[in-house]
Design an enzyme around this catalytic site. Structure first.
Site, mmCIF file in Angstrom:
data_model
loop_
_atom_site.group_PDB
_atom_site.id
_atom_site.type_symbol
_atom_site.label_atom_id
_atom_site.label_comp_id
_atom_site.label_asym_id
_atom_site.label_seq_id
_atom_site.Cartn_x
_atom_site.Cartn_y
_atom_site.Cartn_z
ATOM 1 N N LYS A 1 55.527 75.763 107.170
ATOM 2 C CA LYS A 1 56.766 76.489 107.444
ATOM 3 C C LYS A 1 57.207 76.178 108.865
ATOM 4 O O LYS A 1 56.418 75.799 109.741
ATOM 5 C CB LYS A 1 56.596 77.999 107.262
ATOM 6 C CG LYS A 1 55.511 78.663 108.137
ATOM 7 C CD LYS A 1 55.902 78.965 109.577
ATOM 8 C CE LYS A 1 54.792 79.699 110.322
ATOM 9 N NZ LYS A 1 55.059 79.823 111.780
ATOM 10 N N GLY B 1 51.398 76.176 114.676
ATOM 11 C CA GLY B 1 52.575 76.996 114.422
ATOM 12 C C GLY B 1 53.259 76.693 113.108
ATOM 13 O O GLY B 1 54.380 77.133 112.875
ATOM 14 N N LEU B 2 52.563 75.948 112.228
ATOM 15 C CA LEU B 2 53.137 75.560 110.940
ATOM 16 C C LEU B 2 52.645 76.434 109.790
ATOM 17 O O LEU B 2 53.048 76.234 108.644
ATOM 18 C CB LEU B 2 52.815 74.094 110.634
ATOM 19 C CG LEU B 2 53.347 73.073 111.645
ATOM 20 C CD1 LEU B 2 52.818 71.677 111.316
ATOM 21 C CD2 LEU B 2 54.876 73.066 111.663
ATOM 22 N N GLY C 1 46.939 77.620 107.752
ATOM 23 C CA GLY C 1 45.883 78.476 107.226
ATOM 24 C C GLY C 1 46.422 79.556 106.312
ATOM 25 O O GLY C 1 45.845 79.841 105.249
ATOM 26 N N SER C 2 47.541 80.158 106.692
ATOM 27 C CA SER C 2 48.168 81.187 105.862
ATOM 28 C C SER C 2 48.657 80.600 104.543
ATOM 29 O O SER C 2 48.524 81.219 103.483
ATOM 30 C CB SER C 2 49.336 81.832 106.610
ATOM 31 O OG SER C 2 48.892 82.504 107.767
ATOM 32 N N ASP D 1 51.446 86.263 107.971
ATOM 33 C CA ASP D 1 52.320 85.250 107.375
ATOM 34 C C ASP D 1 52.011 84.981 105.907
ATOM 35 O O ASP D 1 52.831 84.379 105.205
ATOM 36 C CB ASP D 1 52.210 83.923 108.138
ATOM 37 C CG ASP D 1 52.865 83.971 109.507
ATOM 38 O OD1 ASP D 1 53.513 84.987 109.824
ATOM 39 O OD2 ASP D 1 52.736 82.990 110.263
#
Length: 274
Positions: free
Chosen positions: A7, A94-95, A98-99, A132
């Site tokens: 994201k 910041g992408l 992991g979430s 997230d």
């Protein structure tokens, strides 16, 4: 193979802080076609095995393993799985890698194990893993508020994104815990937001603490003034109406800069899985 897309935060405002220390945010999540991929092998012994552990991350702490075990507990499922993760998204970039991985585990195993949980139920489970995760489970580009758990679907125009990744890991806690972080940006209503509006309140802190982020962002802003950081860093990006525009800037990137192009997605690849 089950995709876990990255994201981008098209803006990220910190509008306050709760009494428990959690920050109140406003942001737009945009899925892009850069992704990790996962593969699952069913097990009859109920064990959750990560066949591709990440160096330095204890298996019991890995979000994919935690997500699978959480789904087992919530659904009383006795099946297990061996998880194969092809990690393409950087950690601390910041992408949302992991979430996104955790969300794909919830969606995939809910389907493969036929546990029957609804997507809203999976979103609730996801929130216990990270702020997230519910957005990735939800599956649509969203305008998110609160600590990230309240969101409204949003339609976004097609765009290509040039993403630069400094070869560093930015710990989210170090950014949100900084005393100098601006926490009083006036809130905006989601219906009033337009693409290109807003900024990232975490950017100034990340640039001050991690000079590589500032270096990459400054370079990109010289070629694309709309550039900003995603999440708490380290990746920075700029959006373009056409892939050709993004490719023209990519061609000018210094050879030692890690850079790539991704296209925005209309929805998560697993948005319709049940």
């Amino acid at each position: 193979m089950w995709p876990a897309p990255a994201k981008l935060n098209l803006f990220l405002h910190v509008i306050g802080r709760r009494a428990d220390g959690y920050h109140l945010l406003q942001t737009v999540f945009r899925f892009i076609d850069r992704a990790d991929t996962l593969r699952f092998e069913p097990r009859s012994d109920g064990e959750i095995v990560l066949a591709t552990p990440i160096p330095g991350v204890p298996t019991d702490s890995d979000l994919t393993v935690r997500a699978a075990r959480l789904l087992q507990q919530a659904s009383a499922c006795r099946q297990g799985a061996t998880i194969h993760l092809d990690k393409q998204l950087p950690m601390g970039g910041g992408l949302g890698g992991g979430s996104s991985d955790a969300a794909t585990v919830l969606l995939a195993l809910n389907h493969l194990w036929q546990t029957g949980l609804t997507r809203p139920q999976l979103e609730k489970l996801g929130l216990t893993l990270g702020a997230d995760v519910p957005v990735f489970v939800h599956g649509h580009n969203t305008f998110a508020e609160g600590i990230g758990e309240a969101f409204t679907d949003i339609e976004l125009p097609p765009q290509s994104y040039l993403v630069l990744h400094p070869a560093i890991h930015v710990p989210t806690a170090a950014i949100f815990g900084a005393p100098e972080l601006k926490r009083d940006t006036p809130p905006i209503r989601h219906g009033e937001w337009q693409p290109g509006q807003g900024h990232n309140d975490l950017e100034a802190v990340a640039c001050a603490k991690f000079p590589a982020v500032a270096e990459y962002l400054n370079w990109l802003k010289q070629h694309a003034p709309q550039a900003m950081m995603t999440g708490s860093g380290a990746c920075v990006f700029a959006g373009f109406a056409s892939r050709r525009e993004a490719e023209a800037i990519l061609a000018q990137c210094p050879a030692d800069m890690n850079a790539w192009i991704a296209d925005g997605l209309g929805e998560h690849p697993l948005a319709k899985i049940s």
